[in-house]
Scaffold this active site. Structure first.
Site, mmCIF file in Angstrom:
data_model
loop_
_atom_site.group_PDB
_atom_site.id
_atom_site.type_symbol
_atom_site.label_atom_id
_atom_site.label_comp_id
_atom_site.label_asym_id
_atom_site.label_seq_id
_atom_site.Cartn_x
_atom_site.Cartn_y
_atom_site.Cartn_z
ATOM 1 N N GLY A 1 0.813 -1.159 -0.050
ATOM 2 C CA GLY A 1 0.029 -0.182 -0.103
ATOM 3 C C GLY A 1 0.742 1.205 0.010
ATOM 4 N N ALA A 2 1.849 1.338 -0.897
ATOM 5 C CA ALA A 2 2.733 2.498 -0.963
ATOM 6 C C ALA A 2 2.695 3.398 -1.998
ATOM 7 C CB ALA A 2 4.156 1.954 -1.011
ATOM 8 N N SER A 3 1.413 3.270 -2.531
ATOM 9 C CA SER A 3 0.963 4.082 -3.657
ATOM 10 C C SER A 3 0.519 5.610 -3.350
ATOM 11 C CB SER A 3 0.026 3.658 -4.356
ATOM 12 O OG SER A 3 -1.107 3.098 -3.697
ATOM 13 N N ARG A 4 -0.022 5.715 -1.914
ATOM 14 C CA ARG A 4 -0.511 6.940 -1.407
ATOM 15 C C ARG A 4 -0.161 7.025 0.037
ATOM 16 N NH1 ARG A 4 -6.098 6.424 -1.317
ATOM 17 N NH2 ARG A 4 -6.020 4.221 -1.840
ATOM 18 N N VAL B 1 -3.111 -7.729 -1.146
ATOM 19 C CA VAL B 1 -2.695 -8.233 0.134
ATOM 20 C C VAL B 1 -3.617 -9.555 0.625
ATOM 21 C CG1 VAL B 1 -0.941 -6.299 0.539
ATOM 22 C CG2 VAL B 1 -3.123 -6.485 1.862
ATOM 23 N N SER C 1 -2.902 1.000 14.438
ATOM 24 C CA SER C 1 -3.595 2.256 14.493
ATOM 25 C C SER C 1 -3.866 2.489 15.901
ATOM 26 C CB SER C 1 -5.169 2.210 13.772
ATOM 27 O OG SER C 1 -5.632 3.363 13.765
ATOM 28 N N TYR D 1 -13.253 -2.369 12.064
ATOM 29 C CA TYR D 1 -11.686 -2.060 11.918
ATOM 30 C C TYR D 1 -10.713 -1.818 13.185
ATOM 31 C CZ TYR D 1 -8.037 1.660 10.485
ATOM 32 O OH TYR D 1 -6.984 2.431 10.407
ATOM 33 N N THR E 1 -9.033 -5.290 13.846
ATOM 34 C CA THR E 1 -7.993 -5.619 12.890
ATOM 35 C C THR E 1 -6.770 -5.015 13.647
ATOM 36 O OG1 THR E 1 -8.265 -3.817 11.342
ATOM 37 C CG2 THR E 1 -9.500 -5.618 11.197
HETATM 38 P P1 NAP Z 1 -4.834 5.613 2.132
HETATM 39 O O1 NAP Z 1 -4.232 6.904 2.041
HETATM 40 O O2 NAP Z 1 -6.356 5.346 2.057
HETATM 41 O O3 NAP Z 1 -3.697 4.547 1.441
HETATM 42 C C1 NAP Z 1 -4.126 3.093 1.375
HETATM 43 C C2 NAP Z 1 -3.244 2.430 0.688
HETATM 44 O O4 NAP Z 1 -3.300 0.978 0.827
HETATM 45 C C3 NAP Z 1 -3.017 2.387 -0.843
HETATM 46 O O5 NAP Z 1 -1.823 2.717 -1.128
HETATM 47 C C4 NAP Z 1 -3.936 1.569 -1.351
HETATM 48 O O6 NAP Z 1 -3.466 1.242 -2.858
HETATM 49 C C5 NAP Z 1 -3.420 0.310 -0.581
HETATM 50 N N1 NAP Z 1 -4.268 -0.856 -0.398
HETATM 51 C C6 NAP Z 1 -5.720 -0.995 -0.110
HETATM 52 N N2 NAP Z 1 -6.177 -1.980 -0.370
HETATM 53 C C7 NAP Z 1 -5.009 -2.724 -0.657
HETATM 54 C C8 NAP Z 1 -5.111 -4.043 -0.813
HETATM 55 N N3 NAP Z 1 -6.032 -5.183 -0.780
HETATM 56 N N4 NAP Z 1 -3.645 -4.764 -1.388
HETATM 57 C C9 NAP Z 1 -2.768 -3.778 -1.453
HETATM 58 N N5 NAP Z 1 -2.788 -2.394 -1.261
HETATM 59 C C10 NAP Z 1 -3.735 -2.057 -0.853
HETATM 60 O O7 NAP Z 1 -4.450 5.157 3.675
HETATM 61 P P2 NAP Z 1 -3.355 5.574 4.817
HETATM 62 O O8 NAP Z 1 -4.123 6.721 5.593
HETATM 63 O O9 NAP Z 1 -2.087 6.175 4.216
HETATM 64 O O10 NAP Z 1 -3.124 4.317 5.628
HETATM 65 C C11 NAP Z 1 -2.286 3.613 5.605
HETATM 66 C C12 NAP Z 1 -2.115 2.581 6.783
HETATM 67 O O11 NAP Z 1 -2.258 3.296 7.933
HETATM 68 C C13 NAP Z 1 -3.586 1.749 6.778
HETATM 69 O O12 NAP Z 1 -3.374 0.193 7.397
HETATM 70 C C14 NAP Z 1 -4.294 2.539 7.708
HETATM 71 O O13 NAP Z 1 -5.237 1.712 8.348
HETATM 72 C C15 NAP Z 1 -3.204 2.877 8.801
HETATM 73 N N6 NAP Z 1 -3.458 3.954 9.458
HETATM 74 C C16 NAP Z 1 -3.785 5.332 9.178
HETATM 75 C C17 NAP Z 1 -4.096 6.274 9.641
HETATM 76 C C18 NAP Z 1 -4.582 7.672 9.343
HETATM 77 O O14 NAP Z 1 -4.825 8.806 9.883
HETATM 78 N N7 NAP Z 1 -4.491 8.281 8.134
HETATM 79 C C19 NAP Z 1 -4.187 6.081 11.317
HETATM 80 C C20 NAP Z 1 -3.934 5.192 11.652
HETATM 81 C C21 NAP Z 1 -3.573 4.103 10.911
HETATM 82 P P3 NAP Z 1 -4.167 1.773 -3.934
HETATM 83 O O15 NAP Z 1 -3.680 3.196 -3.913
HETATM 84 O O16 NAP Z 1 -3.967 1.215 -5.165
HETATM 85 O O17 NAP Z 1 -5.761 1.799 -3.617
#
Ligand code: NAP
Length: 251
Positions: free
Chosen positions: A12-15, A64, A143, A156, A159
């Site tokens: 999930g490193a695209s964004r 994944v 998280s 959520y 997990t």
């Molecule tokens: P995000 O901006 O929505 O990015 C999600 C990333 O996961 C994207 O690269 C997406 O790929 C990828 N992804 C989703 N489903 C996937 C799958 N089935 N297989 C492979 N890749 C997949 O989310 P984020 O905020 O960066 O979150 C990243 C992690 O941090 C997550 O585990 C999230 O639960 C955790 N987190 C985030 C926050 C927050 O405040 N943002 C807080 C606590 C924890 P595509 O671009 O191809 O869709």
């Protein structure tokens, strides 16, 4: 350079946070395999940022939650970059659905990606590393919600708490083979996942008022702690989870 010469696979490193981790890893000297599931263009941008640091990057599409995809992802990284030293299980999704409305499919899809996906990637990584007699490091991205109660998160939150248990239990089994396992729990980071907090009037101010530092975190701030766990600086650290949340719990 904490990660000089290391090869890392970041799911999930695209964004968002995954991109921040990839950027910091490249600055610290690692080559990076950039996994994504749908957004090829964004993944290419992450790879460009890695290459801009003079490091190698490849982009790999894969879900994944699918064993065949995960095995192919690991094989491709070994073939094109070399033996993987570091796995970051960052890929995740969040939906907000009241408990009484949640369907079987919604539960299964989310838990499949967030928890079983991390378990699956870890198992594929460990089997290959141990068979090759290589050491390694796994970092799960959990998280703060592992320790909080927020509405609509009965799928959520478990997990993310589950990743903590996975970290401790995996560590007990694979650390004797030289693979450390740790977990980073991010707080509020402004990414696509959290746009709803910016969209709901008053929500952002309410969240920030609960954080001791009074601000959201940067994706790179998660990347820096992740790089610490991946590096030799954490050579005696395994089975641990850390909250990186600006003091969200502190108030
Ligand atoms: P995000 O901006 O929505 O990015 C999600 C990333 O996961 C994207 O690269 C997406 O790929 C990828 N992804 C989703 N489903 C996937 C799958 N089935 N297989 C492979 N890749 C997949 O989310 P984020 O905020 O960066 O979150 C990243 C992690 O941090 C997550 O585990 C999230 O639960 C955790 N987190 C985030 C926050 C927050 O405040 N943002 C807080 C606590 C924890 P595509 O671009 O191809 O869709």
């Amino acid at each position: 350079m904490k990660l000089k010469g290391k090869i890392a696979l970041v799911t999930g490193a695209s964004r968002g946070i995954g991109r921040g981790i990839a950027e910091v890893f490249a600055e610290e000297g690692a080559d990076v395999a950039v996994n994504y599931v749908a957004n090829a263009k964004e993944a290419e941008e992450t790879a460009r940022l890695v290459r801009a640091q003079g490091r190698r990057a490849i982009v790999i599409q894969g879900d994944v939650a699918k064993r065949a995809d995960v095995e192919a992802m690991m094989e491709k990284t070994w073939a094109e970059l070399g033996p993987v030293d570091v796995l970051v299980n960052n890929a995740g999704i969040e939906t907000i659905i009241p408990f009484l409305e949640l369907t079987d499919d919604q539960w299964t899809r989310l838990t499949d990606i967030n928890l079983r996906g991390a378990w699956l990637c870890s198992q594929v990584f460990c089997r290959k590393a141990i068979a090759a007699g290589r050491k390694g490091s796994i970092i799960q991205i959990g998280s703060i919600q592992a320790a909080k109660v927020l509405p609509g998160r009965t799928h959520y939150a478990p997990t993310k708490l589950g990743l903590e248990a996975l970290t401790r239990n995996m560590s007990a089994e694979v650390t004797p083979s030289g693979i450390r396992v740790n977990c980073v729990h991010p707080g509020y980071i402004e990414t696509d996942m959290t746009t709803w907090i910016r969209d709901v009037p008053g929500a952002r101010d309410m969240v920030l008022s609960q954080i001791s530092m009074g601000r959201s975190g940067e994706c790179r701030e998660i990347g820096k702690v992740t790089a610490f766990f991946a590096s030799e600086e954490a050579s005696y650290v395994t089975g641990q989870s850390i909250h990186v949340d600006g003091g969200w719990e502190g108030k």
